[in-house]
Design a protein around this motif. Sequence first.
Motif, mmCIF file in Angstrom:
data_model
loop_
_atom_site.group_PDB
_atom_site.id
_atom_site.type_symbol
_atom_site.label_atom_id
_atom_site.label_comp_id
_atom_site.label_asym_id
_atom_site.label_seq_id
_atom_site.Cartn_x
_atom_site.Cartn_y
_atom_site.Cartn_z
ATOM 1 N N TYR A 229 0.835 -1.197 0.037
ATOM 2 C CA TYR A 229 -0.066 0.001 0.091
ATOM 3 C C TYR A 229 0.942 1.352 -0.101
ATOM 4 N N THR A 329 -7.005 -3.471 -0.614
ATOM 5 C CA THR A 329 -6.308 -3.162 0.574
ATOM 6 C C THR A 329 -7.430 -3.197 1.732
ATOM 7 N N PHE A 353 0.144 4.640 3.757
ATOM 8 C CA PHE A 353 -0.175 5.048 2.226
ATOM 9 C C PHE A 353 -0.049 6.701 1.609
#
Length: 407
Positions: A229, A329, A353
Amino acid sequence: MGKKSAYSWTTLWASLLFVVILGFSRLSYGLFLPGIQREIGGSYGQLGVLGTVNFIGYLVGTLCLSPLISKFPEHKSIINRWSCLLLGLAMIGSSCSQHVVQLGLWRFAIGLFSAFATVLVLSIAMDAVRAMERGAASGLIWLGGSAGILVTGLFAPLTIDPSRLMGWRYAWALMGVFGVIAAFGFELVTLNKRSSSKIRSPSISHHGNENVYSFLLHPKKLLFLIGSYFFFGWGYIIYFTYLIPYLVSKGVPSLYAGLIWSAIGFAGLFNGWIGGRAIDRWPSGYTLAIGLALGTLGVIGVTTNSLFITAVGAILVGLVSFITPPLMTTALLRRQVSDHIYAKCLSLATGFFASGQIIGPIVGGTGVEHFGLQFGVASSAIFMAIAAVLAGLYGKLQKKRSEFDPS
């Protein structure tokens, strides 16, 4: 009150909010960059830093949200209400910016409020959906971001054309108004749900008292998923920040550049639906890795100097690796944690992220300044590929766990 289907008013309004949270507030900046540069000045490197400022605000928001939810768990809907409303108002404010510093402050505020809204809208909406349909619901919500990309692409003749210096201002103001309307809509459809959620006791799992950081960053648990991510955030934001400036620098007419941008969003509409279905049927890191790998190939298309191949590559990015990584995710994480710590885990995962998105514009901007826009855009393929490898490693770990524990 029972759980809802993935196809409900709650999911619809959450998706409309993601039009604003992702498509309008975050990614429209890359499309508006040429117009912003012409009116308020600055190099692409300097204006790229404003993308970093936006994601610094995003990171601050995700880091603040976790302790805030822990301290006021019953006020989640109130925090979300104000976050969504202030996000729309901040977008209207940013349309009035007169210089780079002022725009930077608005970009920071937009990042802050969009971080709160991303996590809370997803958390509130997913809580309302039946467990087996959460992948599909996640796909429907995230495809709002694709719709936002599609719509902003239609603004291209207004925002890119040198004869319309004020176009980006009008577009951002309209987007902010839409954001305020979407915030009110989501608030209305979630009012009925709250009374039942207050009397429902939170489910407890064996992860309940475990340190959330150690759970997310443990090599045998979620580290590879979180790492994927992180690198996806790093890679995709470079692509979306510098693709349109690259096309403009090559002399591509604003209409065609806008159509390529809209094509990414249009392809993403299918990606949201297909990706959500796929992760429900094959809830594996391998599913995520395939999308990221194909997206890497799409990014590489920019190195061919062919407008057609670049456009096809952009559509491939939109189809398989724009909405797919966040929604997958989100869904994979939702399967691993209990209800009462999901918002906190999602907030921290979103923080990683966001960290990738902070680094991305800095690295991309440095590449642009030294080696040109084409190199800057193409560099995103490196980080997308790393994300694909890490997602594959998470899939391998899942397979090993299932072999030891078939239940």
